[in-house]
Design a protein around this motif. Structure first.
Motif, PDB file in Angstrom:
ATOM      1  N   ASP A  15      17.324  -8.494  -1.123  1.00  0.00           N
ATOM      2  CA  ASP A  15      17.952  -8.015  -0.116  1.00  0.00           C
ATOM      3  C   ASP A  15      18.827  -6.598  -0.228  1.00  0.00           C
ATOM      4  N   ILE A  16      18.294  -5.720   0.612  1.00  0.00           N
ATOM      5  CA  ILE A  16      18.909  -4.435   0.530  1.00  0.00           C
ATOM      6  C   ILE A  16      20.440  -4.232   0.562  1.00  0.00           C
ATOM      7  N   LYS A  17      20.879  -5.240   1.342  1.00  0.00           N
ATOM      8  CA  LYS A  17      22.395  -5.386   1.494  1.00  0.00           C
ATOM      9  C   LYS A  17      23.193  -5.907   0.353  1.00  0.00           C
ATOM     10  N   LYS A  18      22.376  -6.451  -0.656  1.00  0.00           N
ATOM     11  CA  LYS A  18      22.977  -7.191  -1.787  1.00  0.00           C
ATOM     12  C   LYS A  18      23.603  -5.956  -2.813  1.00  0.00           C
ATOM     13  N   THR A  24      17.383  -2.427  -8.587  1.00  0.00           N
ATOM     14  CA  THR A  24      15.940  -2.797  -8.523  1.00  0.00           C
ATOM     15  C   THR A  24      15.037  -1.527  -8.396  1.00  0.00           C
ATOM     16  N   GLY A  25      15.614  -0.414  -7.974  1.00  0.00           N
ATOM     17  CA  GLY A  25      14.677   0.529  -7.912  1.00  0.00           C
ATOM     18  C   GLY A  25      13.661   0.700  -6.761  1.00  0.00           C
ATOM     19  N   LEU A  26      13.819  -0.480  -5.804  1.00  0.00           N
ATOM     20  CA  LEU A  26      12.888  -0.812  -4.729  1.00  0.00           C
ATOM     21  C   LEU A  26      13.644   0.235  -3.693  1.00  0.00           C
ATOM     22  N   LYS A  27      12.927   0.336  -2.599  1.00  0.00           N
ATOM     23  CA  LYS A  27      13.342   1.150  -1.482  1.00  0.00           C
ATOM     24  C   LYS A  27      13.699   0.155  -0.233  1.00  0.00           C
ATOM     25  N   THR A  28      13.351  -1.044  -0.192  1.00  0.00           N
ATOM     26  CA  THR A  28      13.553  -1.705   1.190  1.00  0.00           C
ATOM     27  C   THR A  28      13.558  -3.154   0.580  1.00  0.00           C
ATOM     28  N   LEU A  49       7.062  -0.942  -9.520  1.00  0.00           N
ATOM     29  CA  LEU A  49       7.675  -0.855  -8.034  1.00  0.00           C
ATOM     30  C   LEU A  49       9.124  -1.173  -8.346  1.00  0.00           C
ATOM     31  N   GLY A  50       9.536  -1.737  -9.297  1.00  0.00           N
ATOM     32  CA  GLY A  50      10.903  -2.028  -9.285  1.00  0.00           C
ATOM     33  C   GLY A  50      11.221  -2.769 -10.538  1.00  0.00           C
ATOM     34  N   ILE A  51      12.692  -3.334 -10.729  1.00  0.00           N
ATOM     35  CA  ILE A  51      12.724  -4.082 -11.914  1.00  0.00           C
ATOM     36  C   ILE A  51      13.776  -5.189 -11.344  1.00  0.00           C
ATOM     37  N   ILE A  52      14.116  -6.224 -12.077  1.00  0.00           N
ATOM     38  CA  ILE A  52      14.812  -7.141 -11.549  1.00  0.00           C
ATOM     39  C   ILE A  52      15.924  -7.618 -12.874  1.00  0.00           C
ATOM     40  N   ASP A  54      18.658  -9.801 -15.470  1.00  0.00           N
ATOM     41  CA  ASP A  54      18.130 -10.876 -16.254  1.00  0.00           C
ATOM     42  C   ASP A  54      18.741 -12.252 -15.301  1.00  0.00           C
ATOM     43  N   ASP A  55      19.600 -11.926 -14.351  1.00  0.00           N
ATOM     44  CA  ASP A  55      19.951 -13.282 -13.502  1.00  0.00           C
ATOM     45  C   ASP A  55      18.813 -13.492 -12.558  1.00  0.00           C
ATOM     46  N   LEU A  56      18.307 -12.659 -12.023  1.00  0.00           N
ATOM     47  CA  LEU A  56      17.221 -12.929 -11.137  1.00  0.00           C
ATOM     48  C   LEU A  56      15.866 -13.252 -11.836  1.00  0.00           C
ATOM     49  N   LEU A  57      15.738 -12.858 -12.985  1.00  0.00           N
ATOM     50  CA  LEU A  57      14.536 -13.168 -13.954  1.00  0.00           C
ATOM     51  C   LEU A  57      14.414 -14.681 -14.144  1.00  0.00           C
ATOM     52  N   LYS A  58      15.852 -15.261 -14.529  1.00  0.00           N
ATOM     53  CA  LYS A  58      16.029 -16.525 -14.631  1.00  0.00           C
ATOM     54  C   LYS A  58      15.665 -17.471 -13.696  1.00  0.00           C
ATOM     55  N   ILE A  59      16.006 -16.953 -12.418  1.00  0.00           N
ATOM     56  CA  ILE A  59      15.570 -17.546 -11.013  1.00  0.00           C
ATOM     57  C   ILE A  59      14.031 -17.698 -11.065  1.00  0.00           C
TER      58      ILE A  59
END
Length: 71
Positions: A15-18, A24-28, A49-52, A54-59
């Motif tokens: 979520d862009i609001k988080k 992440t480097g994402l645009k949206t 496109l982007g990166i995540i 470590d916490d998101l990678l665990k999920i």
């Protein structure tokens, strides 16, 4: 726009609001659909496109185990 009411239990909403989103480097706002895996030839990959983090990678790993029914 992503309809958050129709997400599966293994989908991961970026979520862009988080607070983490800027990393992440994402645009949206984006969605990782763990149950929609595909293999593609690396020759057609043009770049990241982007990166995540470590916490998101665990999920991602946990949800992937769930989708593939791994213990």
């Amino acid at each position: 726009m992503i309809d958050s009411e129709n997400l599966s239990s293994t989908d991961i909403l970026l979520d862009i609001k988080k607070e983490y989103f800027i990393e992440t480097g994402l645009k949206t706002t984006s969605l990782i659909r763990i149950d929609k895996l595909a293999t593609i030839d690396k020759r057609i990959i043009l770049g990241e496109l982007g990166i995540i983090n470590d916490d998101l990678l665990k999920i991602v790993h946990l949800n992937l185990k769930e989708v593939l029914d791994l213990k």
